[in-house]
Each structure stands twice: as C-alpha cells, then as structure tokens.
Design an enzyme around this catalytic site. Structure first.
Site, PDB file in Angstrom:
ATOM      1  CB  SER A   1      26.667  14.169 -53.921  1.00 19.79           C
ATOM      2  OG  SER A   1      27.395  12.965 -54.091  1.00 19.79           O
TER       3      SER A   1
ATOM      4  CG  HIS B   1      24.937  11.041 -52.528  1.00 16.31           C
ATOM      5  ND1 HIS B   1      25.111  11.410 -53.842  1.00 16.31           N
ATOM      6  CD2 HIS B   1      23.600  10.955 -52.348  1.00 16.31           C
ATOM      7  CE1 HIS B   1      23.938  11.542 -54.426  1.00 16.31           C
ATOM      8  NE2 HIS B   1      23.000  11.279 -53.542  1.00 16.31           N
TER       9      HIS B   1
ATOM     10  CG  ASP C   1      20.051  11.598 -55.729  1.00 11.85           C
ATOM     11  OD1 ASP C   1      18.844  11.446 -56.006  1.00 11.85           O
ATOM     12  OD2 ASP C   1      20.538  11.295 -54.630  1.00 11.85           O
TER      13      ASP C   1
END
EC number: 3.1.1.61
Length: 318
Positions: A11, A38, A130
């Site tokens: 991310s 992401h 995540d």
C-alpha cells in the site's frame, strides 16, 4: 497448474520496494506472481508498466479466467479483487475488505486455499493491517510469510501487523527479498498439512454476492461501518476478523479506524446542526423582539456554546 505461487501485497510507500522485489526475480522463475497494491478505484493504472521496467519478468493486469503460469506476473486492476482458484485468476467487484478493493487479504486467503504450502506471501510497506489475516491463512497452510523489514518500510503498519499476527513471519531487508523469494520457490514443497477445505462460493473472498450468516462466526454487537448491517466475529487461522451479512470484511485495526472516523464525523455533524439551530434562533430573535426575542438569543448562545465545546473536543484529539 503451477504449484508455486508468490503473492505480494503493498500500500502506501510500497511501490518502490515492490519494483525492487520484482526486478530481482529471474526470468526462469518456477512460480507465478500475483500482486495487489492499494489503488484509487478511478483512473487508469500504469502499474504493470512501472513494474516491468528493469526486470526479467513482464507484469500485466490480470484478466478473468487466465491461467497462472511460471514466470507470469499478474496485477490486480483498480477496483477489482484478485483471487486465484484452480490454477486460474478471478476478478470481482465483491464487497470491500478493510475498505479496500483490491484487498491484500482477499488475494492471500485465496492463495492459501488454492496452493497451500506452495505459497510465498510478501507484505510490503502500507498503513493499518490489510494482509495480516491473509498472512495467517498462508501460515496455517504451511506457506511462507515474508515481511519487508519495518525499519526500512516507509509506512510500517502492514509489515508490523503481519509480524504480530504470524509468529513464523520473517522480517527481511528490502534488497534481500527478491533473491530469497527466488530461492524459496526452487525448494521442494513442504509436506501438505492436510487438504484445505474447498472455497465456499458464498464467501466474500470468493464471490461478489451477499453472504449467508452460516460460518461467518459469532454475532457481534457491532454495525458495519459501510452498510450498518449486523456483524459477525471470527478467529479464522488465529486472526480476529469481522464480516457483515453482505460481505464487507474488516480486520480489528481497520474496524477501529473506521469506527473512529464515524465518531469524528458524527461529532462534526452535531456541531454543524447546533450552529444551524443557533442561526434559526437568531433569525427568530430579530423577527420577534422583546422578551421572546431575548429567549431566542439565549437559546442561540446555548447552541453555539455546545457547538464550540464539541469543536474544542475534536481539536483536542488532533
């Protein structure tokens, strides 16, 4: 079907280590590679082009149903979850997981189910957690979990969460990740820990449709931050998670952040309504005059003081 699979999640701050990792992989890599970074759900993504520069492997956006092959690098396109099943790639606009689509947990959990001990999972720089639940699923199937050394990560949330959740996860310097992955996928597969249960097509990780309450876990006295639906708590693979009845899924840390944001939004909304109330009272004070007007002015001042207290409380939390 290729029996070795490398799955990578990243991310914020993860693009550079992701490029460094892929550039270090050899052209004869005996494994497929699947990547989730992401992304904004809108706009065109040039991620495959960026990842293909300087390395022996060419990356491309994943397409529905394509076969996983050795040396292939598939990247989740914007606003699509990427999963693997029966040696093929699948894309969906299923419910967001940790408020992300694509989500790292979705890819890693599907990889654990489909490739068990043949998975090497890599978690790179990113905020929140995540990838932690997915890493636990990989480890539970005797796959390998590698994490970018948090001391080198620009944003440490995801690497630290994976290390905390998976005791067997290894923190590795960024420059060593590519060579280590290449070495691991050439080693013999570990003994199977037992057949993984077949993927449930109702699962939010495998389907874009609503999910039955069956097997979602124990009902929790919580509302989903995205849809306000009832939530269920589970501890699959030792990692706590929450899923609502339509399939929005949350790690504990992501849920706490969403709840905190909801509280902040509610307080700002309350302050705004109080100021609107004060404005109406002041308008009525001007029209009424006399004792009635004075009462409206006092009511306006009370509302303004309450709004100021709320704003001061919010400022104090900054």
């Amino acid at each position: 079907m290729v029996d070795r699979l490398v799955v990578v999640g990243a991310s914020a701050g993860g693009l550079q280590p992701l490029r460094q990792l892929l550039a270090a992989l050899p052209g004869d890599l005996p494994a497929a590679v699947a990547v989730v970074l992401h992304l904004s759900p809108t706009g065109e993504s040039r991620l495959p082009e960026l990842l293909s520069r300087g390395g022996a492997l060419a990356a491309r956006h994943a397409t529905e149903g394509e076969a996983l092959t050795a040396g292939s690098v598939v990247v989740a396109p914007p606003d699509r979850h990427l999963t693997v099943l029966d040696g093929r790639v699948h894309l969906s606009r299923g419910p967001r997981v940790n408020r992300q689509r694509p989500a790292v947990d979705v890819l890693l959990r599907s990889a654990a189910r489909s490739h068990a001990g043949g998975v090497v999972a890599v978690v790179l720089s990113g905020a929140l957690d995540d990838g932690a639940v997915g890493s636990a699923a990989v480890a539970a199937q005797d796959g390998t979990v590698l994490v970018q050394d948090p001391a080198e990560a620009r944003v440490t949330g995801m690497p630290r969460a994976a290390l905390t959740t998976v005791r067997r996860a290894r923190a590795v310097p960024t420059a060593e990740l590519g060579p280590l992955v290449a070495d691991l996928v050439r080693r013999p597969l570990p003994p199977a820990p037992g057949a993984a249960p077949p993927p449930d097509p109702r699962s939010p990780l495998m389907s874009s449709g609503p999910t039955s309450a069956t097997d979602l876990g124990a009902p929790a006295a919580l509302g989903c931050p995205d849809c306000q639906g009832g939530m269920y708590e589970s501890t699959a693979d030792g990692a706590v998670g929450f899923t609502c009845h339509v399939g929005h899924s949350w790690s504990a840390q992501s849920l706490l952040q969403a709840q905190g944001q909801a509280v902040e939004d509610a307080l700002y909304n309350a302050a705004s309504k109080l100021l609107e109330t004060a404005s109406v009272h002041r308008r009525l004070a001007g029209l009424a005059g006399g004792p009635a007007g004075e009462e409206h002015l006092r009511a306006a001042e009370r509302a303004e003081r309450r709004a100021e207290r709320l704003r001061a409380e919010l400022d104090g939390d900054a």
